[in-house]
Structure formats: structure tokens, C-alpha cells
Design an enzyme around this catalytic site. Sequence first.
Site, PDB file in Angstrom:
ATOM      1  N   SER A 147      -1.241   8.336  -2.347  1.00 35.71           N
ATOM      2  CA  SER A 147      -2.342   8.493  -1.397  1.00 35.71           C
ATOM      3  C   SER A 147      -3.657   8.907  -2.056  1.00 35.71           C
ATOM      4  O   SER A 147      -4.418   9.705  -1.497  1.00 35.71           O
ATOM      5  CB  SER A 147      -1.953   9.460  -0.270  1.00 35.71           C
ATOM      6  OG  SER A 147      -0.825   8.959   0.445  1.00 35.71           O
ATOM      7  N   GLU A 153       4.486  10.320  -9.437  1.00 32.86           N
ATOM      8  CA  GLU A 153       4.329   9.864  -8.058  1.00 32.86           C
ATOM      9  C   GLU A 153       5.352  10.575  -7.163  1.00 32.86           C
ATOM     10  O   GLU A 153       6.492  10.113  -7.041  1.00 32.86           O
ATOM     11  CB  GLU A 153       4.545   8.349  -7.972  1.00 32.86           C
ATOM     12  CG  GLU A 153       3.519   7.542  -8.737  1.00 32.86           C
ATOM     13  CD  GLU A 153       3.279   6.175  -8.094  1.00 32.86           C
ATOM     14  OE1 GLU A 153       2.104   5.798  -8.004  1.00 32.86           O
ATOM     15  OE2 GLU A 153       4.235   5.515  -7.673  1.00 32.86           O
ATOM     16  N   GLY A 182      -1.938   2.713  -4.847  1.00 32.48           N
ATOM     17  CA  GLY A 182      -1.320   1.686  -4.022  1.00 32.48           C
ATOM     18  C   GLY A 182      -2.314   1.149  -3.007  1.00 32.48           C
ATOM     19  O   GLY A 182      -3.161   0.309  -3.323  1.00 32.48           O
ATOM     20  N   GLY A 183      -2.230   1.636  -1.783  1.00 32.57           N
ATOM     21  CA  GLY A 183      -3.036   1.112  -0.676  1.00 32.57           C
ATOM     22  C   GLY A 183      -4.518   0.936  -0.981  1.00 32.57           C
ATOM     23  O   GLY A 183      -5.098  -0.122  -0.690  1.00 32.57           O
ATOM     24  N   ASN A 227      -1.707  -0.755  -8.126  1.00 32.31           N
ATOM     25  CA  ASN A 227      -0.417  -1.379  -7.873  1.00 32.31           C
ATOM     26  C   ASN A 227      -0.477  -2.028  -6.494  1.00 32.31           C
ATOM     27  O   ASN A 227      -0.380  -1.344  -5.481  1.00 32.31           O
ATOM     28  CB  ASN A 227       0.686  -0.303  -7.935  1.00 32.31           C
ATOM     29  CG  ASN A 227       2.051  -0.856  -7.557  1.00 32.31           C
ATOM     30  OD1 ASN A 227       2.235  -2.073  -7.435  1.00 32.31           O
ATOM     31  ND2 ASN A 227       3.008   0.038  -7.367  1.00 32.31           N
ATOM     32  N   TRP A 228      -0.645  -3.349  -6.490  1.00 33.61           N
ATOM     33  CA  TRP A 228      -0.796  -4.046  -5.199  1.00 33.61           C
ATOM     34  C   TRP A 228       0.521  -4.105  -4.428  1.00 33.61           C
ATOM     35  O   TRP A 228       0.527  -4.453  -3.257  1.00 33.61           O
ATOM     36  CB  TRP A 228      -1.318  -5.471  -5.428  1.00 33.61           C
ATOM     37  CG  TRP A 228      -2.753  -5.559  -5.820  1.00 33.61           C
ATOM     38  CD1 TRP A 228      -3.586  -4.524  -6.154  1.00 33.61           C
ATOM     39  CD2 TRP A 228      -3.551  -6.755  -5.909  1.00 33.61           C
ATOM     40  NE1 TRP A 228      -4.843  -5.007  -6.448  1.00 33.61           N
ATOM     41  CE2 TRP A 228      -4.845  -6.367  -6.310  1.00 33.61           C
ATOM     42  CE3 TRP A 228      -3.294  -8.109  -5.699  1.00 33.61           C
ATOM     43  CZ2 TRP A 228      -5.877  -7.288  -6.498  1.00 33.61           C
ATOM     44  CZ3 TRP A 228      -4.312  -9.029  -5.889  1.00 33.61           C
ATOM     45  CH2 TRP A 228      -5.590  -8.624  -6.281  1.00 33.61           C
ATOM     46  N   LYS A 229       1.627  -3.807  -5.094  1.00 32.90           N
ATOM     47  CA  LYS A 229       2.947  -3.954  -4.457  1.00 32.90           C
ATOM     48  C   LYS A 229       3.056  -5.385  -3.917  1.00 32.90           C
ATOM     49  O   LYS A 229       2.538  -6.299  -4.546  1.00 32.90           O
ATOM     50  CB  LYS A 229       3.161  -2.872  -3.389  1.00 32.90           C
ATOM     51  CG  LYS A 229       2.860  -1.478  -3.967  1.00 32.90           C
ATOM     52  CD  LYS A 229       3.271  -0.346  -3.085  1.00 32.90           C
ATOM     53  CE  LYS A 229       2.914   0.980  -3.775  1.00 32.90           C
ATOM     54  NZ  LYS A 229       3.354   2.154  -3.027  1.00 32.90           N
ATOM     55  N   HIS A 282       9.224   2.613 -10.714  1.00 34.74           N
ATOM     56  CA  HIS A 282       8.598   2.989  -9.442  1.00 34.74           C
ATOM     57  C   HIS A 282       9.694   3.374  -8.444  1.00 34.74           C
ATOM     58  O   HIS A 282      10.753   2.753  -8.398  1.00 34.74           O
ATOM     59  CB  HIS A 282       7.752   1.832  -8.893  1.00 34.74           C
ATOM     60  CG  HIS A 282       6.826   2.275  -7.814  1.00 34.74           C
ATOM     61  ND1 HIS A 282       7.272   2.535  -6.533  1.00 34.74           N
ATOM     62  CD2 HIS A 282       5.502   2.553  -7.825  1.00 34.74           C
ATOM     63  CE1 HIS A 282       6.244   2.949  -5.805  1.00 34.74           C
ATOM     64  NE2 HIS A 282       5.157   2.968  -6.565  1.00 34.74           N
ATOM     65  N   GLY A 329       2.044   6.307   0.157  1.00 37.84           N
ATOM     66  CA  GLY A 329       1.795   5.549   1.377  1.00 37.84           C
ATOM     67  C   GLY A 329       1.842   6.389   2.646  1.00 37.84           C
ATOM     68  O   GLY A 329       1.907   5.851   3.749  1.00 37.84           O
ATOM     69  N   GLU A 388      10.004   2.816  -5.425  1.00 43.70           N
ATOM     70  CA  GLU A 388      10.418   1.743  -4.504  1.00 43.70           C
ATOM     71  C   GLU A 388      11.467   0.842  -5.156  1.00 43.70           C
ATOM     72  O   GLU A 388      12.387   0.358  -4.498  1.00 43.70           O
ATOM     73  CB  GLU A 388       9.184   0.944  -4.057  1.00 43.70           C
ATOM     74  CG  GLU A 388       8.355   1.767  -3.068  1.00 43.70           C
ATOM     75  CD  GLU A 388       6.877   1.460  -3.056  1.00 43.70           C
ATOM     76  OE1 GLU A 388       6.460   0.399  -3.572  1.00 43.70           O
ATOM     77  OE2 GLU A 388       6.114   2.308  -2.543  1.00 43.70           O
TER      78      GLU A 388
END
Length: 248
Positions: free
Chosen positions: A209, A164, A230-231, A13-15, A92, A170, A94
Site C-alpha cells: 500500500s 512485504e 502494486g496498485g 509490480n503490475w501483477k 512474492h 492491497g 501471492e
Amino acid sequence: MQINSRRSMVAGNWKMNGDKALVKQMKKQLEKASLENMDAVICPPFPYLGMFTDSIKLGAQNMSQFDSGAHTGEVSVSMLKEVGCSYIIIGHSERREDNFESNEIVAQKVEKALNADLTPILCFGEPEDIRDDGTLFTYIATQLDAVLKQVGIAQFAKIVLAYEPIWAIGTGKTASPEQAQEVHAFVRGHLAKLDSDIAAKIVILYGGSVKGSNAEELFSQADVDGGLIGGASLNPDDFLSICLAANQ
Ligand code: 13P
């Protein structure tokens, strides 16, 4: 290592990150990798979806709960299919926070995606205070039950779940393998009350993470079938090492 009939999966997930250069690097990385035992999926921002080729499985990060029409800034499920998406991240944390997406809106989106034969990656998970006050399982059951009520258990079987925990997203504070396993096993148990076969077969990813260095241990848990990243999905080498951990 999978000792069950579930196929491992890792979705990046590149966000709201990445650019054309990263699309190019990631395509190169994944096209040369041999990942026969798992599905690798990339979920870039909308503008980059059309730049990937058929050889890479694609997902979007959001879709509208409406079909078409006067919804400025929204993207429909049929548009996502047309540009090659087979997955869609829904729920998600976010989006639940930034865009006030309730359990009910999440459930409507899941239903719309399923009706269009797109596989929802349904995210759920608790904030830290919920874990601390001991209402974790009730909180998670409520998130899942909203979708179960909307689509029923037979359709729910087509969903990929992603646990999640918000406190792990993150933050570098990964859930321990035991913490992830405990929630994944709870979810399977919760679904088994409705259909034990579906509960055993549904794919449940962990997100929060995940890195090359912790992926193998997390994915070796009995009920963890891969990750939503993510990251670390923004670095082609890191992402590949996570995919390789799921490919074993
Ligand atoms: P991080 O891997 O950056 O913690 O993000 C997890 C996530 O939110 C994936 O959807």
C-alpha cells in the site's frame, strides 16, 4: 533522502493487470522523467515485457526453477534475459500462497536467477497472525535463511530484498514508517551476523500500500531504500510521484 551508499529503487509490480495502452503511457511517463538518483523498474505481465524499450529497466514477476523442457506454462530465466529483463521478483506472497511456492523453491529460483546474472527481488513478510502472536522476527529469519543456506552470504549480496507484510498488500493498510524500519533494521542486523559490510550495502525495499502520499515518509527511514509497488504502479502519475520521492 539517501545518506548511505545504497542506491534507491522503486519497482512497479503490475501483477495480472495492465494492457498495451498502459505500456504506452508508462513508457512515455518514464522516458521523459529525470530520475538520476534512483532506479525505476517495471515488472509487467509476461506478454508485455517485449514491448518495453532498453531505456526502461525491466523485471519479470516469476520464472521457472527449471532450465528448459517439459514444463507447460513456465518461463525460463534465459527467456527473460533475452527479452530484456534485468530483475526478477521471487517469493512474492501471492505466489507462495496461490502456487504453493515453499521457502526451498524460492531459494532454488533465487540461485538460478543469480547464476544467470539476473537480480532477484526477493520478497518476504509475515501474515497478520504472525505479527500478532509475536513470532514475526523468527518467521522472517526463516524465510531469509532458506535462501542464505542455498546461495551463501557472498551471493546473497547481489539480491534486492523486499519486505512485504501480507496484511499491508492491497489493503490500503500501510505499515507505519516505524514498523517498516523496525523490520528492515532487524534484517540488516540478521545479515550482519554473517557479513556486516554486505548487511550495510544490501538494498531493502518496502512493499504494501505504498502511494504518492506516504512514499516520502517511508523512504526517509534509515533502512528503507525504496519500494515495491502494486496498485499505485498501474497509474503512471502515481508511480512517477513515488519514484520522485525515492529520487531525492
Ligand atoms: P500494493 O502496493 O497494491 O499493496 O501491492 C504491494 C505488492 O504486493 C507489490 O509486490
